[in-house]
Design a protein around this motif. Structure first.
Motif, PDB file in Angstrom:
ATOM      1  N   PHE C 159       7.131   2.548  -2.603  1.00 33.34           N
ATOM      2  CA  PHE C 159       6.363   1.842  -3.624  1.00 33.34           C
ATOM      3  C   PHE C 159       7.258   1.455  -4.798  1.00 33.34           C
ATOM      4  N   ILE C 160       8.131   2.382  -5.190  1.00 32.64           N
ATOM      5  CA  ILE C 160       9.077   2.055  -6.262  1.00 32.64           C
ATOM      6  C   ILE C 160       9.914   0.854  -5.868  1.00 32.64           C
ATOM      7  N   ALA C 161      10.354   0.872  -4.610  1.00 30.94           N
ATOM      8  CA  ALA C 161      11.188  -0.232  -4.146  1.00 30.94           C
ATOM      9  C   ALA C 161      10.435  -1.549  -4.227  1.00 30.94           C
ATOM     10  N   GLY C 162       9.193  -1.547  -3.765  1.00 33.95           N
ATOM     11  CA  GLY C 162       8.435  -2.779  -3.763  1.00 33.95           C
ATOM     12  C   GLY C 162       8.088  -3.251  -5.153  1.00 33.95           C
ATOM     13  N   TRP C 163       7.727  -2.319  -5.998  1.00 37.01           N
ATOM     14  CA  TRP C 163       7.288  -2.692  -7.333  1.00 37.01           C
ATOM     15  C   TRP C 163       8.465  -3.149  -8.188  1.00 37.01           C
ATOM     16  N   SER C 164       9.582  -2.460  -8.044  1.00 37.66           N
ATOM     17  CA  SER C 164      10.700  -2.793  -8.920  1.00 37.66           C
ATOM     18  C   SER C 164      11.359  -4.094  -8.514  1.00 37.66           C
ATOM     19  N   SER C 165      11.139  -4.554  -7.278  1.00 36.12           N
ATOM     20  CA  SER C 165      11.768  -5.805  -6.861  1.00 36.12           C
ATOM     21  C   SER C 165      11.201  -6.990  -7.612  1.00 36.12           C
ATOM     22  N   ASN C 166       9.992  -6.865  -8.104  1.00 36.68           N
ATOM     23  CA  ASN C 166       9.352  -7.954  -8.837  1.00 36.68           C
ATOM     24  C   ASN C 166       9.252  -9.199  -7.967  1.00 36.68           C
ATOM     25  N   ASN C 167       8.790  -8.988  -6.785  1.00 35.44           N
ATOM     26  CA  ASN C 167       8.657 -10.060  -5.816  1.00 35.44           C
ATOM     27  C   ASN C 167       7.257  -9.960  -5.228  1.00 35.44           C
ATOM     28  N   LYS C 168       6.671 -11.106  -4.951  1.00 40.46           N
ATOM     29  CA  LYS C 168       5.274 -11.063  -4.514  1.00 40.46           C
ATOM     30  C   LYS C 168       5.121 -10.392  -3.155  1.00 40.46           C
ATOM     31  N   TYR C 169       6.029 -10.711  -2.261  1.00 37.49           N
ATOM     32  CA  TYR C 169       5.930 -10.092  -0.939  1.00 37.49           C
ATOM     33  C   TYR C 169       6.194  -8.596  -1.030  1.00 37.49           C
ATOM     34  N   SER C 170       7.136  -8.238  -1.898  1.00 39.90           N
ATOM     35  CA  SER C 170       7.418  -6.811  -2.072  1.00 39.90           C
ATOM     36  C   SER C 170       6.206  -6.098  -2.637  1.00 39.90           C
ATOM     37  N   LEU C 171       5.549  -6.762  -3.564  1.00 38.75           N
ATOM     38  CA  LEU C 171       4.356  -6.143  -4.147  1.00 38.75           C
ATOM     39  C   LEU C 171       3.309  -5.910  -3.072  1.00 38.75           C
ATOM     40  N   TYR C 172       3.139  -6.910  -2.211  1.00 35.19           N
ATOM     41  CA  TYR C 172       2.152  -6.728  -1.145  1.00 35.19           C
ATOM     42  C   TYR C 172       2.559  -5.609  -0.215  1.00 35.19           C
ATOM     43  N   GLY C 173       3.841  -5.581   0.130  1.00 32.65           N
ATOM     44  CA  GLY C 173       4.293  -4.512   0.996  1.00 32.65           C
ATOM     45  C   GLY C 173       4.076  -3.148   0.360  1.00 32.65           C
ATOM     46  N   ALA C 174       4.375  -3.064  -0.937  1.00 32.49           N
ATOM     47  CA  ALA C 174       4.230  -1.788  -1.634  1.00 32.49           C
ATOM     48  C   ALA C 174       2.760  -1.361  -1.666  1.00 32.49           C
ATOM     49  N   MET C 175       1.890  -2.316  -1.994  1.00 32.43           N
ATOM     50  CA  MET C 175       0.476  -1.962  -2.055  1.00 32.43           C
ATOM     51  C   MET C 175      -0.049  -1.568  -0.682  1.00 32.43           C
ATOM     52  N   ARG C 176       0.422  -2.295   0.309  1.00 32.34           N
ATOM     53  CA  ARG C 176      -0.060  -1.980   1.648  1.00 32.34           C
ATOM     54  C   ARG C 176       0.418  -0.615   2.094  1.00 32.34           C
ATOM     55  N   ILE C 177       1.669  -0.304   1.812  1.00 29.38           N
ATOM     56  CA  ILE C 177       2.178   0.967   2.344  1.00 29.38           C
ATOM     57  C   ILE C 177       1.486   2.125   1.643  1.00 29.38           C
ATOM     58  N   VAL C 178       1.228   1.973   0.345  1.00 26.04           N
ATOM     59  CA  VAL C 178       0.550   3.075  -0.342  1.00 26.04           C
ATOM     60  C   VAL C 178      -0.877   3.204   0.171  1.00 26.04           C
ATOM     61  N   ALA C 179      -1.569   2.088   0.241  1.00 21.11           N
ATOM     62  CA  ALA C 179      -2.950   2.157   0.704  1.00 21.11           C
ATOM     63  C   ALA C 179      -3.021   2.758   2.093  1.00 21.11           C
ATOM     64  N   MET C 180      -2.090   2.378   2.917  1.00 21.63           N
ATOM     65  CA  MET C 180      -2.179   2.835   4.291  1.00 21.63           C
ATOM     66  C   MET C 180      -1.789   4.291   4.441  1.00 21.63           C
ATOM     67  N   SER C 181      -0.718   4.695   3.782  1.00 19.79           N
ATOM     68  CA  SER C 181      -0.362   6.107   3.999  1.00 19.79           C
ATOM     69  C   SER C 181      -1.355   7.025   3.318  1.00 19.79           C
ATOM     70  N   VAL C 182      -1.909   6.542   2.201  1.00 14.03           N
ATOM     71  CA  VAL C 182      -2.930   7.353   1.550  1.00 14.03           C
ATOM     72  C   VAL C 182      -4.131   7.510   2.471  1.00 14.03           C
ATOM     73  N   SER C 183      -4.477   6.444   3.174  1.00 15.29           N
ATOM     74  CA  SER C 183      -5.639   6.533   4.054  1.00 15.29           C
ATOM     75  C   SER C 183      -5.360   7.411   5.258  1.00 15.29           C
ATOM     76  N   TYR C 184      -4.180   7.238   5.817  1.00 22.23           N
ATOM     77  CA  TYR C 184      -3.919   7.996   7.043  1.00 22.23           C
ATOM     78  C   TYR C 184      -3.522   9.427   6.767  1.00 22.23           C
ATOM     79  N   GLU C 185      -3.178   9.714   5.511  1.00 19.03           N
ATOM     80  CA  GLU C 185      -2.860  11.093   5.165  1.00 19.03           C
ATOM     81  C   GLU C 185      -4.073  11.999   5.410  1.00 19.03           C
ATOM     82  N   VAL C 186      -5.246  11.480   5.114  1.00 22.40           N
ATOM     83  CA  VAL C 186      -6.429  12.346   5.164  1.00 22.40           C
ATOM     84  C   VAL C 186      -6.743  12.822   6.582  1.00 22.40           C
ATOM     85  N   PRO C 187      -6.914  11.922   7.543  1.00 26.79           N
ATOM     86  CA  PRO C 187      -7.145  12.446   8.902  1.00 26.79           C
ATOM     87  C   PRO C 187      -5.971  13.240   9.445  1.00 26.79           C
ATOM     88  N   LEU C 188      -4.769  12.847   9.058  1.00 28.13           N
ATOM     89  CA  LEU C 188      -3.595  13.575   9.540  1.00 28.13           C
ATOM     90  C   LEU C 188      -3.640  15.018   9.075  1.00 28.13           C
TER      91      LEU C 188
END
Lengths: 369, 138, 421, 174
Positions: C159-188
């Motif tokens: 997330f740091i990597a995506g956010w600090s890049s200041n790039n739109k695609y990076s932002l999307y990647g960062a948001m997606r990875i956080v949302a996804m790992s946060v979601s999958y953390e729970v059942p895991l």
């Protein structure tokens, strides 16, 4: 809740340098979170103004231009243009030339659909595997093109009145050797993707185009057939003797991205059937009629269209009895199929927009010309 | 019954002793990537790594070939907030469940019942979130 | 441990002997603190130089590319060294030499720090994994919690990597990875909780010993947990069916868009490192770790463990080579609506079974009964829950309709339903 | 086989549907009067006999003294095809009615025609240059826009009866 609380709309460029725009083409997508709320296409990065250039060259000199419009199906483009000139000048093509043209056009359709189906699978995220399988077969087709015309991509093989050269030695064996593996590859690709739950989830009910909209928006080719409209110019308005061959028109169910994909795969099977029949009944005789190099068709106009891999490829020529066309217009199927991009993408997510774009199977050379 | 630990923690071995090893490993683990980056950076002094003078295009962010306009650090979609909240809800719950899991046998059926009630409250919360369509991302 | 290996230092069935001999030697001539500091270094060298780095380079990079090449009917790297075996080394050298660009608008400090924070947890993850009966770097009693906690850290770095890049695609990647790992953390984590309830320990060596003692791997006793673990971990690791955080056909390269040179190389290399760690963890928890029904007496246990890890990793490669990618809302919905309820149900199922086990007098054989119950029950639960959520085993036609003649719209005889779930 | 309508046939049909809409007919095409074109084309689409629901092609032609906008209409159900034209005589402010309301597929082709010919399409929802950039001088497919700096290729073509003012070659460099 999302209607009340919205984030700032955010303009995201998909293209011109993007892995899944298949060329230099740009979608200016306005997104809210993951949802696309507006999509505008920006084209013209590859504009070469062929229509203008063609007005200053002779009819024969214009054939190489048509190679470079839709560079993934140059044979079909040659064929469409030559048909238009022949219609304008009233030239008959000998039966052997017509059969060779049919074989080449169908091989070109196979090569192009290999690329289209593979690239679509790539857009859904099937990481390179289907496209590699299809590219393997496409290479063999390009080998055949190379042995026939000397070029792999921009073949420039058709001529006004027939084809440029006689078929080379061993052509028929090469083509027949291709058919079996290609059938197997189509079946493999179908087995990998068509029944795959993830692929269904990604492609089904995405980018739906209802049939009335498909007709009204002038779509053609697999886009139109995917919506369930039985329309194939090879059947409807046969050229080059397509009426002698036995084949079917595959049509989809509800006009989503998945339907277009399976229509393309089935079209490949039908093309193989046509190639087999054409090889079986390949007539003898000359491959081309003699046409003066500086052709001066009578004044008039002609619109000839063929079923190119991407849809209805039309050439509209106006002659003023000069050696070069007064007006040379290409009806580009990709461009017109692309015009429904906004309808296909708005409301879906970014990932769906990519799938929608992939299912159109655009070639930017043809869009911009 | 299966044995619980590979090593007997009551016999002179302290748990902190093991964590001390991990602490040393943390240092190694930080040096390892930092070293790679520093090494890559240092290569430019021995003329192994090229150092092309920077220009505005090179230092621009990637925007698919277009000139980048505006910052990417904008407000993101509100949906994301739901996910974060739900994650907090369930992860805190699970943290409380782990101690129970270890003393599971002692707690017995009664403990299981209590935990069921505890989990049940969160299930209700989750169902509420589901009902409110908070689970639909994008 | 008695019948496993002797205590001789030359008994390579257990490399811990060697390290003990070395440490005892140091202890005789130097203060205890030195031995204490040397011990983790030996462990690091043993774990990384012998296992992780070779696995990562030659299985993770080379093997993955070769196998995917085989799937895609091409050759893969075959030029550098014999059979192209030195390709990963060449790649690493190339990456070291490349210039690492940092955009002007990016946050320089964070952008350079992100790969370091991304790599460090990958090293730590191997600390608690038992390679053999006594070959564990740090035998902490809550190893499972440690693993879960540390494996949550790279997401932050991404997330740091995506956010600090200041790039739109990076932002999307960062948001997606956080949302996804946060979601999958729970059942895991819920599924790992089931494992803890079942084995009654949070120590990873303890879990391996449990499986060795009952002579049955947890994959049979906890099939649902295994499946959920596989799905969730591949989601957290960005492996292909779920690699939406760096989906190259959608958001270019996600959070890695602005990374180049060695910074990118660390991300790329450690993606494989995490996959390897997850495979090692799965081999430990579900596949019996280093134990192999008595075979570990003859074959060195760490060899068995490495084989199992790589076997699990092959499944990752396989899925990567064949499956398309899901959409983010489908993935999130899958985590919250499908996996989480199943995990809760499984938790109570396991608890009841465990209580039954402690009450009954069937002895060790009861695990086979439990396995025989759990496998069909899991399948039925998955099926029923899918039906409840509206999934029908569908008959989506995979072949289009065929028309003989051209002539406009051909109406459907019956509407086609299904798909697109 | 597709039935290709001659200009007279289409002219009769258009005259039947919208009286007075046909300007004249040629062998291949029927030229519609600009003021009735929209009405006539809509009628041609909706009439069950003509049923031209699919706009196959739309393009412009520069005929020196006038612009022609060519519509190739086809009917998928009846498998027939016809060509209609609308003329615009004013070179400077050429304008015809947009058919986007009738055929959605016309919009991109009209945009292209506008871009390359400079024909305004009234009622087009979003008429702007698509292939060339805003501010591009001239419209390339007009005959008075020379593709080659310095004129024509030698010996190939003589634009007899040209009314084109030999303007300086337009070659913007970006």
């Amino acid at each position: 809740m999302s209607e009340i609380v919205q984030s700032e709309p955010f303009v995201m460029n998909i293209g011109p340098q993007h892995p899944s725009t298949h060329g230099v083409f740009r979608v200016k997508a306005t997104v809210d979170g993951e949802r696309v709320i507006d999509a505008e296409m920006v084209i013209g990065y590859l504009h070469r103004s062929m229509e203008k250039l063609a007005e200053e060259r002779t009819y024969t000199q214009n054939i190489p231009f048509t190679d470079r419009t839709d560079y993934l199906s140059s044979m079909s483009n040659n064929l469409g243009y030559c048909l238009a000139v022949e219609k304008l000048a009233g030239i008959e093509v000998p039966p052997r030339g017509q059969a060779i043209r049919v074989i080449m056009a169908e091989l070109q359709r196979l090569a192009s659909h290999c690329m289209g189906a593979g690239a679509f699978a790539n857009d859904t995220g099937a990481w390179q595997t289907p496209i590699m399988w299809f590219m393997r077969e496409r290479e063999k087709i390009l080998d055949i093109f190379e042995m026939t015309s000397g070029a792999r991509l921009t073949c420039n093989y058709m001529r006004i009145g027939g084809v440029a050269f006689e078929l080379p030695e061993g052509f028929e064996e090469e083509v027949r050797a291709l058919i079996g593996p290609l059938r197997q590859t189509i079946a493999d690709g179908e087995g990998l993707l068509s029944g795959n739950e993830i692929f269904l989830a990604r492609a089904r009910n995405v980018a739906v185009i209802p049939p009335d909209m498909a007709v009204n928006a002038s779509l053609s080719g697999p886009m139109l057939r995917g919506s369930g409209v039985a329309w194939d110019i090879r059947k409807a308005d046969p050229y080059c003797g397509y009426e002698q061959y036995d084949f079917d028109i595959p049509i989809g169910y509800q006009g989503d991205a998945y339907d277009r994909f399976i229509v393309r795969l089935e079209e490949m099977r039908q093309s193989l059937r046509i190639v087999e029949q054409a090889l079986d009944g390949l007539p003898g005789g000359p491959h081309s009629t003699e046409v003066p190099l500086a052709l001066r068709p009578p004044a008039g106009e002609a619109y000839a269209r063929i079923e190119s891999p991407r849809g209805e490829l039309g050439y509209y020529l106006v002659s003023d009895e000069g050696p070069s066309p007064h007006r040379f217009h290409i009806r580009p199927p990709s461009l017109i199929n692309l015009s429904v991009l906004k309808e296909m993408t708005v409301g879906g997510s970014i990932a769906d927009a990519i799938v929608a774009l992939g299912s159109i199977d655009i070639v930017v050379g043809e869009i911009d010309r | 019954m299966p044995r619980v630990f590979a090593r007997d923690f009551t016999n002179g071995w302290d748990v902190l002793h093991e964590y001390g090893h991990i602490a040393i490993l943390v240092i190694i683990a930080l040096i390892f990537p930092a070293g790679a980056i520093v090494q890559s950076w240092a290569f430019k002094f021995v003329n192994i790594r090229p150092e092309v003078p920077s220009d505005p295009v090179k230092e621009d962010t990637y925007e698919c070939g277009m000139v980048t306009r505006g910052s990417a650090l904008t407000q993101f979609n509100f949906r994301f907030y739901y996910v974060a909240l739900l994650f907090l809800l369930f992860d805190v719950e699970i943290v409380f469940l782990f101690p129970w899991a270890v003393v599971f046998e002692d707690a017995g059926l009664v403990g299981l019942g209590k935990i069921a009630i505890f989990v049940g409250t969160f299930v209700v919360g989750g169902l509420y979130a589901w009902r409110k369509r908070a689970l639909e991302y994008a | 441990m008695d019948n496993l290996a002797t205590d001789h230092w030359y008994d390579f069935r257990d490399l811990a002997n060697l390290s003990r001999v070395i440490l005892e030697g140091i202890d005789k001539v130097a203060p205890y603190e030195l031995a204490y500091i040397v011990a983790p270094i030996i462990g690091f060298v043993a774990a990384f130089v012998i296992f992780v780095l070779p696995s990562q380079l030659f299985v993770g990079v080379y093997g993955e590319r070769r196998i995917i090449g085989r799937i895609q009917s091409r050759r893969g790297p075959n030029r550098v060294g014999p059979f192209g075996l030195l390709q990963p080394v060449a790649d690493a050298l190339k990456l070291l030499q490349k210039e690492a660009l940092t955009p002007k608008v990016a946050d320089r400090t964070l952008m350079w720090a992100a790969p370091v924070f991304f790599v460090a947890p990958a090293v730590l993850l191997f600390a608690v994994i038992p390679f053999g009966p006594r070959m564990v770097f740090a035998d902490v009693p809550a190893g499972l919690i440690f693993f879960i906690a540390v494996s949550g850290l790279p997401v932050l770095a991404a997330f740091i990597a995506g956010w600090s890049s200041n790039n739109k695609y990076s932002l999307y990647g960062a948001m997606r990875i956080v949302a996804m790992s946060v979601s999958y953390e729970v059942p895991l984590v819920l599924m790992l909780l089931c494992v803890v309830v079942f084995t009654n320990t949070m120590s990873l060596p303890g879990i391996v010993w449990f499986q060795k003692d009952v002579d049955l791997w947890l994959i049979f006793m906890q099939p649902l947990a295994f499946v959920v673990y596989f799905i969730a971990v591949s989601a957290e690791l960005n492996r292909t069916p779920t690699d939406i955080a760096e989906a190259e056909s959608e958001i270019v390269a996600g959070y890695l868009t602005e990374y180049s040179g060695m910074k990118w190389g660390l991300f790329y290399g450690m993606d494989i490192g995490y996959a390897l760690a997850a495979s090692a963890f799965a081999a430990t928890i579900f596949l019996g770790g280093w134990s192999m029904w008595g075979l570990e007496q003859w074959v060195p246990p760490w060899v068995i463990f490495i084989a199992k890890t790589h076997l699990f990793y092959m499944v990752f490669i396989w899925t990567r080579g064949t499956l398309p990618r899901l959409r983010i809302d489908q993935l999130m919905g899958f985590a919250w609506k499908f996996l989480l309820p199943l995990a809760v149900v499984n938790l109570f199922l396991v608890s009841l079974e465990r209580l039954w086990w402690s009450e009954s007098d069937l002895g060790g054989g009861i695990v086979f009964v439990i396995a025989a119950i759990n496998v069909p029950v899991s399948a039925v639960a998955v099926y029923l829950w899918a039906r409840f959520l509206g999934y029908k085993p569908e008959r989506v036609p995979t072949r289009p309709r065929l028309a003989r003649e051209a002539g406009g719209y051909v109406p459907l005889e019956e509407p086609v339903i299904g798909g697109g779930k | 086989m597709t039935r290709w309508w001659t200009g007279e046939e289409l002219g009769e049909a258009a005259e039947r549907l919208v009286p007075g809409s046909v300007s004249h007919t040629t062998e291949t095409a029927c030229v519609l009067k600009a003021e009735h074109a929209l009405e006539a084309l809509r009628a041609l689409r909706d009439d069950p006999d003509t049923n031209f629901q699919h706009l196959s092609n739309l393009c412009g032609v520069d005929q020196w003294d006038r612009f022609e906008v060519v519509y190739h209409l086809q009917s998928l159900e009846r498998n027939q095809m016809a060509c209609a034209k609308v003329e615009a005589h004013d070179r400077e402010n050429a304008s015809v009615a947009s058919v986007v309301d009738i055929w959605q597929g016309a919009w991109i082709q009209e945009s292209e025609t506008y871009d390359l010919f400079g024909i305004e399409f009234e009622g087009h929802p979003n008429l702007q240059r698509i292939l060339l950039w805003d501010g591009y001088p001239g419209h390339p497919l007009r005959k008075d826009f020379l593709a080659m700096p310095g004129g024509l290729q030698p010996g190939l073509n003589e634009f007899a009866g040209t009314s084109a003012k030999p303007e300086p070659p337009v070659r913007p460099v970006t």
